[in-house]
Motif scaffolding. Structure first.
Motif, mmCIF file in Angstrom:
data_model
loop_
_atom_site.group_PDB
_atom_site.id
_atom_site.type_symbol
_atom_site.label_atom_id
_atom_site.label_comp_id
_atom_site.label_asym_id
_atom_site.label_seq_id
_atom_site.Cartn_x
_atom_site.Cartn_y
_atom_site.Cartn_z
ATOM 1 N N LEU A 128 77.704 41.000 -4.667
ATOM 2 C CA LEU A 128 78.014 41.201 -4.153
ATOM 3 C C LEU A 128 77.403 40.950 -2.428
ATOM 4 N N TYR A 138 70.579 46.564 1.928
ATOM 5 C CA TYR A 138 71.379 46.181 1.448
ATOM 6 C C TYR A 138 73.012 46.952 1.152
ATOM 7 N N LEU A 148 62.543 39.717 5.700
ATOM 8 C CA LEU A 148 63.323 40.895 5.715
ATOM 9 C C LEU A 148 64.316 40.918 3.864
ATOM 10 N N ARG A 149 63.908 39.445 3.400
ATOM 11 C CA ARG A 149 64.364 38.868 1.813
ATOM 12 C C ARG A 149 63.546 40.731 1.152
ATOM 13 N N LEU A 171 69.756 36.092 2.232
ATOM 14 C CA LEU A 171 68.240 37.136 1.999
ATOM 15 C C LEU A 171 69.469 36.976 0.926
ATOM 16 N N LEU A 172 69.751 36.751 -0.105
ATOM 17 C CA LEU A 172 70.424 37.749 -1.137
ATOM 18 C C LEU A 172 69.866 36.458 -2.457
ATOM 19 N N PHE A 198 66.235 42.901 0.265
ATOM 20 C CA PHE A 198 67.365 42.886 -0.479
ATOM 21 C C PHE A 198 67.918 42.199 -1.574
ATOM 22 N N ASP A 199 66.574 42.697 -2.585
ATOM 23 C CA ASP A 199 66.747 42.626 -3.721
ATOM 24 C C ASP A 199 67.167 43.705 -4.739
ATOM 25 N N VAL A 200 68.360 43.136 -4.520
ATOM 26 C CA VAL A 200 69.130 44.319 -5.677
ATOM 27 C C VAL A 200 70.225 43.553 -7.064
ATOM 28 N N ASN A 217 73.143 37.809 5.353
ATOM 29 C CA ASN A 217 73.867 38.112 3.677
ATOM 30 C C ASN A 217 73.660 37.509 2.645
ATOM 31 N N ARG A 269 74.958 38.175 -9.037
ATOM 32 C CA ARG A 269 74.790 38.741 -7.560
ATOM 33 C C ARG A 269 76.431 38.477 -7.345
#
Lengths: 174, 344
Positions: free
Chosen positions: A152, B157, B121-122, A78-79, B125-127, A75, A149
């Motif tokens: 998150l 996400y 998948l990236r 990916l962020l 998750f772009d938030v 996670n 972020r």
């Protein structure tokens, strides 16, 4: 001996989380393995039907910790995190140390008594250690994220240590 | 030079303990440079096998260079007996080392392609945190506009975190209600239920949407259903702690209903034709509401003792006893309840 000293130094870093990069630079997975195995051993045999559920308890805790750590790492990558896979695993594993200490304390308290007072004591101890774990791991991991972020990334870590704390708190030996 | 990230990318977890102290392992390098012969020393092979791909690369390079020389020599030696054991071991050693290098290279490229898959998948998750918060709140508000297709954010996400939160809440409910799982574990059941619902029902509704010509993609469906679980999380969180049946039914209708209505409205806005809309939205509504009902009742157990002792018009709602109440307290509770029932 050199490895043992490195592991010991990292334990000290977790207990006093300062912004040092020692945990991140020389990652290793010995510490997390030792902590995970000892936590899983201590959590064994604590269910209603202990003669049937002795086996799965160990595997359950083991899988939760490693699976949870892998998910949190994925996670955070990916962020848009700049930390590597094994570095993140290393930090998350080492920050289980306060919770292992809490488990030890809980077992000792349960040896003494198992009434409401002991429950309150255990609750306070586990909550304090849970907060410590979360703060320690965010101190190391949140820096590698873009600044807006951080929340998150912190939330899954919070959830992960919450589940482990919950397992520790509801442990009743047979 | 052995370095941390390089070792990590190649998946050589076993060598992790040595990565941070490259300078102290000078002895290792001496071994490699000392042997300049064509015969690979098998003892050294055992020590270093699989620990560092860069060293295998060096060995491979050297083997390639030596091969050119050795081939010329081997062409002359038709009869291996004259070489004796040393020659035989040399060829075998080289073959084994070659195979190990190939296997290692295959593993490394597999690990690299797995890493590349994560990059796929990236974008989902772009938030930003504020976006997640807004979408959580919007998932409870049904929109009336069904003539234009409503926008669905294809983000994973929020739904993923909601599924994990639901797992944690489910665990909490199962532990405090003394649920005994015979086959398997509590954690396995919770994870299986929640992920199974999210992935399975999403796929099923996506399949129905394909049949009914609705304009929705798989990621959007996953996202929509994931955010719909927010209502479930709230309901279960409240009703696992405050144990009143009527409260649960109110929450089920209001909160479950609101999030279902929102999902239904979005789907209706993206489907044409009355029959198709009915099929799609009816299925989704039924599955969503029934899942909440199932989660509440399957993981709760009403304590038998209180049911037996309480009769009469002044019946308080069903109570559930937490695991940590000592035996003395519940016995006192039962005796008091019996006394009250007798006096009524």
């Amino acid at each position: 001996m050199r490895d043992l000293k490195a592991v010991g130094k990292k334990f000290v870093h977790v207990m006093y989380p300062k912004k040092s990069s020692a945990l991140l630079r020389d990652w290793d997975l010995w510490g997390p393995l030792v902590l995970c195995v000892s936590l899983a051993l201590m959590l064994q045999g604590g269910s209603a039907d202990s003669k049937e559920d002795g086996g799965p308890q160990f595997a359950e805790v083991f899988v939760i910790i490693w699976f949870g750590a892998v998910v949190i790492t994925l996670n955070s990558k990916l962020l848009g995190g700049t930390i590597s896979f094994f570095q993140s695993l290393c930090v998350l594993g080492y920050c289980v140390l306060p919770l292992t200490v809490a488990m030890l304390v809980c077992r000792l308290v349960l040896l003494a008594s198992s009434g409401t007072v002991s429950f309150i004591v255990r609750l306070v101890v586990v909550m304090a250690m849970f907060g410590w774990s979360t703060l320690a791991s965010t101190a190391f991991l949140a820096d590698s994220q873009p600044p807006n972020r951080k929340a998150l990334v912190v939330y899954p870590i919070f959830l992960f240590y919450f589940v482990i704390s919950w397992m520790i708190l509801t442990f009743t030996p047979q | 030079m052995m370095s941390g990230p390089g070792g990590a990318a190649a998946g050589a977890g076993g060598g992790g303990a040595r990565n941070g102290a490259g300078a102290e392992w000078g002895g290792f390098e001496d071994n490699m440079q000392g042997g300049g012969s064509a015969v690979i020393d098998m003892e050294n092979m055992d020590d270093t096998s699989g620990s560092s791909f860069e060293d295998m690369g060096e060995m491979h390079q050297r083997m390639k260079e030596e091969d050119v020389d050795a081939e010329a020599a081997a062409a002359d030696e038709e009869d291996g007996e004259f070489l004796g054991m040393k020659g035989f071991k040399g060829q075998l050693g080289r073959q084994v080392a070659d195979q190990m290098w190939q296997a290692g290279k295959r593993q490394a490229s597999k690990a690299f392609s797995l890493y590349a898959n994560i990059d796929i998948l990236r974008p989902y998750f772009d938030v930003e945190p504020i976006q997640v918060r807004n979408r959580l709140l919007e998932s409870m508000i049904p929109m009336k506009m069904i003539n234009f297709p409503q926008k669905i954010a294809g983000e994973l996400y929020g739904p993923l975190m909601l599924v994990f939160t639901l797992v944690a809440i489910l665990l909490h409910g199962m532990k405090t209600s003394d649920t005994i799982i015979r086959e398997g574990t509590l954690m396995g059941t919770a994870i299986g239920t929640c992920f199974g619902y999210w992935l399975g029902v999403s796929s099923f509704i996506y399949f129905l949407a394909y049949l009914c010509n609705a304009q929705i993609t798989m990621v959007q469906m996953l996202s929509l259903l994931g955010y719909g679980l927010f209502g479930h999380c709230i309901t279960l969180f409240v009703t696992y702690n405050i144990h009143f049946h009527s409260l649960f039914y109110i929450f089920w209708l209001v909160i479950g209903g609101l999030s279902t209505l929102r999902m239904v409205a979005v789907l209706v806005s993206r489907t044409v034709g009355h029959t198709q809309r009915l099929i799609l939205c009816g299925t989704l509504a039924a599955l969503h509401m029934l899942f909440l009902l199932y989660l509440h009742f399957a993981y709760h157990k009403v304590v038998e003792g209180i049911l037996d002792t309480l009769e009469g018009p002044n019946v308080p709602p069903f109570q559930r006893v937490a695991r940590d109440i000592p035996v003395v307290a519940s016995a006192v509770l039962n005796i008091t309840a019996k006394a009250i029932a007798l006096t009524l």
